[in-house]
Scaffold this active site. Structure first.
Site, mmCIF file in Angstrom:
data_model
loop_
_atom_site.group_PDB
_atom_site.id
_atom_site.type_symbol
_atom_site.label_atom_id
_atom_site.label_comp_id
_atom_site.label_asym_id
_atom_site.label_seq_id
_atom_site.Cartn_x
_atom_site.Cartn_y
_atom_site.Cartn_z
ATOM 1 N N GLU A 80 0.851 -1.181 0.000
ATOM 2 C CA GLU A 80 0.000 0.000 0.000
ATOM 3 C C GLU A 80 0.894 1.240 0.000
ATOM 4 O OE1 GLU A 80 -3.710 1.807 2.655
ATOM 5 O OE2 GLU A 80 -2.154 0.611 3.645
ATOM 6 N N LYS A 179 -10.470 0.678 -1.048
ATOM 7 C CA LYS A 179 -10.346 0.432 0.389
ATOM 8 C C LYS A 179 -11.581 0.962 1.123
ATOM 9 C CE LYS A 179 -7.123 1.112 4.265
ATOM 10 N NZ LYS A 179 -5.857 1.781 4.671
ATOM 11 N N CYS A 212 -4.727 -3.309 4.134
ATOM 12 C CA CYS A 212 -4.258 -2.852 5.442
ATOM 13 C C CYS A 212 -5.337 -2.927 6.527
ATOM 14 C CB CYS A 212 -3.697 -1.434 5.312
ATOM 15 S SG CYS A 212 -2.607 -0.951 6.688
#
Length: 500
Positions: A80, A179, A212
């Site tokens: 990321e 995300k 993440c």
């Protein structure tokens, strides 16, 4: 220069697999990248200057991709923020963004780079995948225009998304993921209106992808495993380690074990930000990992994985409170005390002596520990801790945690502070808790922030994390890290919300 860690036993497998076309296993690669960061600025740079920085980072990633492909890797995950970093406002990140179409358009940017406007990043990644016959997972930024007919449209007339892209071995855009659970400091990006369960099929299994902080969530992290039945998860991450309980390698490997899937996790590398910790994990073992707070070097990791681990019976079903419910709380003459780990107030009790039985409770959670040390040292202090509550800093999520940890010093006020080494060795241990969730992630971290090998411990079906015998272990921290999803706010990173 890209350094490489690749178990030698895998090399012969690669040649054999390519010869016979067997795809019951595959070679996975992840690259931990020391990102070249932009200069901090209050005004946007030109598109040309943004592309110059992007290409400097992709030059490094290209070397890793080519090396992985030469070693027979089928897929590689990069971190990321790995292409341009994270030092941005909403305005200053804009020159780095591209319009990323839905993969249903069936697009190979390397062959048709102008089809969706100016997309040099997607073109280069596509060509790298095509020319090296490898799947590439990368994290870039997506921009989507909107107008006043959309009541949620930002004032600048566009949405900006933290986005993972996957290009297959022909260079085709195969997957795009926005995300869903942004970390609180990600002010440069918008939350998607809806979550996405993004998956794609390959000859070596079905893959899911998220980013993440998403790994803390039920939606999409658990759902993509539970509902979409993926075999492997791809995790680009920019994870800064918050010791003792939230270091990347222990948590990601525990998640792979608990969820019964392979996890390919690629972290950024920045020691100033405590960012390191990448790995390739299967449900039954940590295949390879990298953790380095001493240098600023990137690292390429490769390992062989089963394509469909579910077919091999991982993991065994665990009733995480079965044993703990049968245990009468161990009595102790000493009083519990309070201490803080990452802004959460734990209840602690100190271990006294080289062997013993202890219980500590908080709200509905009681944690039980039985242990035996090689010797009790006067210069080190250990505690048993419990936390049952809503974490509220940099995101909101409900936790139940049982942990045995070493205090930073013998002063009990330091319990919960980061610590790097331990000399006390545990010959036997059994840790359990009265968890109200089936999503519990067990982890053991040893002196030097090294993971305990699986042969030294086991998770029993009645919910005990316990020793198997063998060498005594210099434990920094062991934990049963539980997530109670039904008590989370609607979205982890969006601040206060109604707890369900």
């Amino acid at each position: 220069m890209v350094s490489l860690y690749f178990p030698q036993c895998v090399v012969s497998f690669v040649l054999f697999a390519q010869a016979v076309g067997a795809m019951d296993t595959f070679i996975a690669a992840v690259y931990e990248h020391a990102v070249i960061l932009p200069n901090k600025t209050e005004s946007p740079v030109s598109n040309e200057e943004a592309l110059l920085l992007i290409n400097k980072n992709i030059d490094i990633l290209e070397n890793a991709i080519k090396l992985a492909a030469r070693q027979g890797a089928h897929i590689i995950v990069t971190p990321e923020d790995g292409i341009y970093g994270w030092i941005f406002t909403r305005e200053t990140i804009y020159p780095y963004l591209e319009d990323i179409p839905d993969p249903e358009v069936n697009w190979i940017p390397c062959r048709d780079p102008k089809r969706f406007g100016f997309t040099p990043v997607q073109e280069r990644l596509s060509c790298l995948a095509k020319e090296n016959s490898i799947y590439i997972v990368a994290n870039i930024g997506d921009k989507k225009p909107c107008n006043t007919t959309d009541p949620q449209c930002p004032r600048d007339g566009r949405y900006q998304y933290n986005t993972n892209v996957v290009f297959d071995s022909e260079g085709r855009l195969t997957a795009r993921y926005h995300k869903y659970n942004l970390f609180e400091p990600e002010i440069q990006f918008d939350f998607p209106k809806d979550s996405e369960l993004v998956t794609f099929d390959t000859p070596f299994g079905k893959f899911g992808v998220f980013t993440c902080f998403d790994i803390f969530s039920y939606d999409p992290a658990v759902m993509v495993v539970k509902d979409s039945r993926v075999d492997s998860v791809l995790l680009p991450t920019a994870w800064y380690n918050t010791l003792p309980l939230l270091s990347a390698v222990p948590f990601h490997s525990a998640w792979a074990r608990a969820m019964g899937v392979n996890v390919l996790a690629a972290n950024t590398h920045n020691t100033r930000m405590h960012m390191t910790g990448s790995g390739i994990y299967s449900p039954d073992a940590v295949r390879v990992y990298y953790y380095d707070m001493e240098t600023e070097n990137g690292q390429l990791l490769l390992s062989e994985l089963r394509s469909r681990p579910r077919q091999h019976g991982f993991p065994a079903e665990v009733d995480w409170s079965a044993y703990a419910r049968t245990v009468k709380p161990f009595s102790s003459e000493q009083a519990d005390f309070q201490g803080t780990i990452y802004f959460d107030e734990f209840s602690f009790t100190k271990l006294m002596g080289s062997a013993g039985n202890y219980t500590v409770c908080q709200k509905d959670l009681c944690c039980h520990l039985t242990y035996k040390m090689s010797e009790s040292r006067m210069d080190e202090a250990y505690v048993l801790g419990a936390f049952d509550g809503l974490h509220t800093v940099e995101g909101q999520y409900y936790l139940q945690i049982c942990t045995l940890l070493k205090c930073q010093t013998t002063n009990l006020r330091t319990c919960g502070e980061p610590v790097g080494s331990a000399f006390t060795k545990f010959e036997e241990f059994s840790l359990s808790g009265t968890f109200g969730t089936k999503y519990v992630f067990p982890q053991i971290v040893l002196s030097g922030s090294q993971l305990a090998l699986e042969r030294y411990y086991e998770v029993s079906r009645d919910g005990r994390l316990r020793s198997r015998g063998g060498a005594p272990l210099p434990v920094l921290v062991m934990a049963l890290y539980g997530r109670v999803f039904e008590r989370d706010p609607p979205r982890l990173g969006q601040g206060p919300g109604k707890v369900q």
